[in-house]
Write a protein that holds these residues in place. Structure first.
Motif, mmCIF file in Angstrom:
data_model
loop_
_atom_site.group_PDB
_atom_site.id
_atom_site.type_symbol
_atom_site.label_atom_id
_atom_site.label_comp_id
_atom_site.label_asym_id
_atom_site.label_seq_id
_atom_site.Cartn_x
_atom_site.Cartn_y
_atom_site.Cartn_z
ATOM 1 N N ARG A 63 1.057 -1.441 0.355
ATOM 2 C CA ARG A 63 -0.649 0.324 0.233
ATOM 3 C C ARG A 63 1.206 1.269 0.206
ATOM 4 O O ARG A 63 1.565 1.207 0.640
ATOM 5 N N PRO A 64 0.657 2.049 -1.023
ATOM 6 C CA PRO A 64 1.508 3.392 -0.995
ATOM 7 C C PRO A 64 0.661 4.172 0.388
ATOM 8 O O PRO A 64 -0.522 4.298 0.824
ATOM 9 N N VAL A 65 1.531 4.897 0.604
ATOM 10 C CA VAL A 65 1.084 5.846 1.709
ATOM 11 C C VAL A 65 2.422 7.079 1.525
ATOM 12 O O VAL A 65 3.459 7.521 1.327
ATOM 13 N N GLU A 66 1.874 8.414 2.358
ATOM 14 C CA GLU A 66 2.340 9.886 1.816
ATOM 15 C C GLU A 66 2.488 9.906 3.166
ATOM 16 O O GLU A 66 1.923 9.172 4.270
ATOM 17 N N THR A 67 3.528 10.741 3.386
ATOM 18 C CA THR A 67 4.239 11.376 4.418
ATOM 19 C C THR A 67 4.154 12.277 4.904
ATOM 20 O O THR A 67 3.863 13.816 3.842
ATOM 21 N N ALA A 68 4.023 12.720 6.128
ATOM 22 C CA ALA A 68 3.991 14.397 6.278
ATOM 23 C C ALA A 68 5.024 14.749 7.634
ATOM 24 O O ALA A 68 4.682 13.827 8.737
ATOM 25 N N VAL A 69 5.714 15.892 7.870
ATOM 26 C CA VAL A 69 5.897 15.632 9.247
ATOM 27 C C VAL A 69 6.222 17.427 9.338
ATOM 28 O O VAL A 69 6.133 18.880 8.337
ATOM 29 N N GLU A 70 4.784 17.950 10.709
ATOM 30 C CA GLU A 70 4.821 19.716 10.749
ATOM 31 C C GLU A 70 5.029 19.962 12.489
ATOM 32 O O GLU A 70 5.019 18.803 13.150
ATOM 33 N N THR A 71 5.491 20.322 12.717
ATOM 34 C CA THR A 71 5.507 21.309 13.661
ATOM 35 C C THR A 71 4.651 22.740 14.505
ATOM 36 O O THR A 71 3.847 22.800 13.637
ATOM 37 N N GLY A 72 4.309 21.539 15.870
ATOM 38 C CA GLY A 72 3.728 22.528 16.659
ATOM 39 C C GLY A 72 2.601 21.121 17.657
ATOM 40 O O GLY A 72 3.462 20.688 18.228
ATOM 41 N N GLU A 73 1.504 22.208 18.427
ATOM 42 C CA GLU A 73 1.629 21.216 19.201
ATOM 43 C C GLU A 73 0.213 20.600 18.636
ATOM 44 O O GLU A 73 0.088 20.709 17.712
#
Length: 143
Positions: free
Chosen positions: A80-90
């Motif tokens: 299964r393909p997956v998108e990834t994201a990394v964000e900064t914050g609460e």
């Protein structure tokens, strides 16, 4: 109605891993995994003793990258393909902002109970409770 884009916030916990497994098993659609790097500030450190610095932030970003890479391997094993994201914050607010700025139409996340006040917070955890209460899309909490 089946979702077309599921968001799975990851924090490195076993329940978050279970949430990703659940999303992969139940939903046949685009899945995005999101890790939120929480900046260390005086309110969150050991009684305000630790000062935020670049080394701590870099270590947190490295850990986030490792978490999303682990998710890529987990989803690849299921073809299964997956998108990834990394964000900064609460965490809760960042998850909600991500929902608002993308086409996510369902969230699957791990819930963490603890010795917080209020029955809902004890059952779900504070981040999950906030997301469940404020998200404009359905939220599945895996425990």
């Amino acid at each position: 109605m089946e979702p077309s884009h599921v968001l799975v916030p990851l924090d490195g916990s076993p329940l978050a891993d279970d949430a990703l497994e659940h999303a992969l098993d139940v939903f046949d659609c685009q899945i995005t995994v999101l890790n939120v790097v929480t900046p260390l500030d005086a309110d969150m450190s050991e009684g305000g003793v630790l000062e935020p610095d670049e080394a701590r932030l870099n270590a947190a970003r490295t850990r986030a990258d490792q978490l999303v890479e682990r998710a890529r391997h987990q989803t690849a094993a299921k073809d299964r393909p997956v998108e990834t994201a990394v964000e900064t914050g609460e965490p809760a607010e960042t998850i909600l902002a991500y929902i608002d700025t993308t086409d996510v139409d369902h969230v699957v996340m791990g819930g963490h109970g603890g010795p917080k006040t209020g029955a809902l917070r004890r059952l779900l955890g504070t981040v999950a409770t906030t997301v469940v209460g404020k998200a404009p899309v359905p939220v599945t909490v895996v425990r």
